[in-house]
Write a protein that holds these residues in place. Sequence first.
Motif, PDB file in Angstrom:
ATOM      1  N   UNK A  25      22.426 -36.897 -64.473  1.00 16.73           N
ATOM      2  CA  UNK A  25      23.777 -36.381 -64.740  1.00 16.73           C
ATOM      3  C   UNK A  25      24.569 -37.384 -65.570  1.00 16.73           C
ATOM      4  N   UNK A  26      24.487 -38.658 -65.207  1.00 13.56           N
ATOM      5  CA  UNK A  26      25.224 -39.689 -65.933  1.00 13.56           C
ATOM      6  C   UNK A  26      24.749 -39.801 -67.375  1.00 13.56           C
ATOM      7  N   UNK A  30      27.040 -38.524 -71.737  1.00 10.82           N
ATOM      8  CA  UNK A  30      27.305 -39.210 -73.001  1.00 10.82           C
ATOM      9  C   UNK A  30      26.915 -38.365 -74.208  1.00 10.82           C
ATOM     10  N   UNK A  31      26.388 -37.176 -73.980  1.00 10.92           N
ATOM     11  CA  UNK A  31      25.885 -36.332 -75.061  1.00 10.92           C
ATOM     12  C   UNK A  31      26.728 -35.077 -75.201  1.00 10.92           C
ATOM     13  N   UNK A  32      26.892 -34.613 -76.428  1.00  6.32           N
ATOM     14  CA  UNK A  32      27.499 -33.302 -76.649  1.00  6.32           C
ATOM     15  C   UNK A  32      26.489 -32.230 -76.267  1.00  6.32           C
ATOM     16  N   UNK A  33      26.958 -31.165 -75.623  1.00  4.90           N
ATOM     17  CA  UNK A  33      26.076 -30.078 -75.217  1.00  4.90           C
ATOM     18  C   UNK A  33      25.834 -29.120 -76.377  1.00  4.90           C
ATOM     19  N   UNK A 223      32.603 -36.672 -58.351  1.00  3.21           N
ATOM     20  CA  UNK A 223      31.513 -37.575 -57.994  1.00  3.21           C
ATOM     21  C   UNK A 223      30.157 -37.031 -58.445  1.00  3.21           C
ATOM     22  N   UNK A 224      30.036 -35.712 -58.503  1.00  2.00           N
ATOM     23  CA  UNK A 224      28.773 -35.090 -58.916  1.00  2.00           C
ATOM     24  C   UNK A 224      28.699 -34.868 -60.424  1.00  2.00           C
ATOM     25  N   UNK A 225      29.694 -35.346 -61.154  1.00  2.70           N
ATOM     26  CA  UNK A 225      29.616 -35.352 -62.608  1.00  2.70           C
ATOM     27  C   UNK A 225      30.138 -34.122 -63.317  1.00  2.70           C
ATOM     28  N   UNK A 226      30.763 -33.208 -62.603  1.00  2.00           N
ATOM     29  CA  UNK A 226      31.272 -32.010 -63.272  1.00  2.00           C
ATOM     30  C   UNK A 226      32.535 -32.342 -64.062  1.00  2.00           C
ATOM     31  N   UNK A 227      32.698 -31.659 -65.199  1.00  2.00           N
ATOM     32  CA  UNK A 227      33.818 -31.911 -66.082  1.00  2.00           C
ATOM     33  C   UNK A 227      34.893 -30.836 -66.017  1.00  2.00           C
ATOM     34  N   UNK A 228      34.516 -29.632 -65.618  1.00  2.00           N
ATOM     35  CA  UNK A 228      35.529 -28.579 -65.530  1.00  2.00           C
ATOM     36  C   UNK A 228      35.163 -27.588 -64.427  1.00  2.00           C
ATOM     37  N   UNK A 229      36.187 -26.862 -63.995  1.00  2.00           N
ATOM     38  CA  UNK A 229      36.080 -25.951 -62.860  1.00  2.00           C
ATOM     39  C   UNK A 229      36.670 -24.604 -63.247  1.00  2.00           C
TER      40      UNK A 229
END
Length: 485
Positions: A25-26, A30-33, A223-229
Amino acid sequence: MEELPEYVDGLPNLCGSEQTVEAAVAAGRDQRVFLRPRSLGIAGIDSAFAVALHMHQPLIPAGGPDPRTAAIVGNLQWMLEHPHVGDNHNAPAFHWCYKRMGELIPQLLAEGKQPRIMLEYSGTLLHGLRRAGLDDIFDALRPLTSDADLRHAVEWLGSPWGHAVAPSTPVQDYRLHVRAWQHHFAAIFGLEALGRVRGFSPAEMALPNHPDVAYAFVKTLNDCGYRWLLVQEHTVELPDGRPLDRTHLPHRLVATSSHGDTAEIVAVVKTQGSDTKLVGQMQPYYEAKGLSRLELAGRRVPPLVTQIADGENGGVMMNEFPPKYREIVRECSGSRTPMLNVTEYLEQLFATGVQPDDLPAIQPMFQHRIWQQMTPGDGPDRLADVIEQLRHEDSRFHMEGGSWTNDLSWVRGYDQVLIPMEQASSLFHDRILAPGVPADDPRYRKALFHLLAAETSCYRYWGEGVWTDYGAELARRVADLAQDP
């Protein structure tokens, strides 16, 4: 990284490789999807729309005549094996729904069009499909996840593994659901694919509004690395208690605890209720066509209309969605109102110079009334007093969270299910977590699998009869496994 096995000791891989999953996840952050030239730019558009398909089936102890010893099978498998019971004749249609994007996306891309779709599959569904031998579904989904020519059109959303509702699931268990889904998804589709999962879709669109539970929920996602909800429009409010007035722009969900701790995450607002007709008839496209650019942080940006619906339930989704999806993708491709996935939109938005801190703040519903009566940092005892006071003053005030259905409480009336689940959760904590049983221990894995399966929302949504019995039986098995030496 060495890939994870999909099954360990006959159970889906839900735990035991936490460091490997966290590293994947980490690394992905650092990468664009969505990379050019395949990504769609927002510079030349007026508006956009995003559509997500939610897929779920529970696991049930119905693989035999005696519920206390019956094998745990997916509900779809039970439907396929009992076609003359109830509406089980829909099982073949459900089967097709779970795999059909694997046909629609390549077909439209081959036509030179620009299809987009977001997919959210619960862990219980994925395990149930595999246990039923429906490998063709995974064969159809894998290219959408891993093939460089296809994956730019598809975004996977994370979810709680057992489709647990966040407001009434113990916070330590909810974290286990989130981690377990990441484990399971990585074991099926690969660690690199997991690293590209940015968004989270909560079961039933249920958002905790109790300050301490909401804080734990958002912190878990961070903590689990999610960026949006993804959030439902009517489960959130502005800091002054007013409803949102610009629902088609991203926001910043801020959760503050009674101790004064704060966690926040980008929130994308799903408008209106959970009506499969909205997605089945591609209504978000028509709504987006009536919108134009809005001001945000000193820039004019295109609004995004976002919707999610069950991908298989009801005649509209089973029958009308595929031809309507094809029609709208063909019409909107190359237009000033294209279809975008949310992460694709956010990457483009933040590339313009807009930052997450520029997004307007929102909070779970009813919290404004709480913070009028107390100050963050006053502690949980003061919070409990304020909540009780507000409940006494207004019967409409509640701390049970909110979801797409405002007429359903996920707490009241479900004692027959909740009490066994709470007992199972307590035993899992006392006998497994507290003593430090390793996550790769077979005892831990077996108890975790049953606990997460028992906490699915279905046992509360239906609320009576066999579904209540299923939930209680799974909770009983957790208790037995947790107490075994």
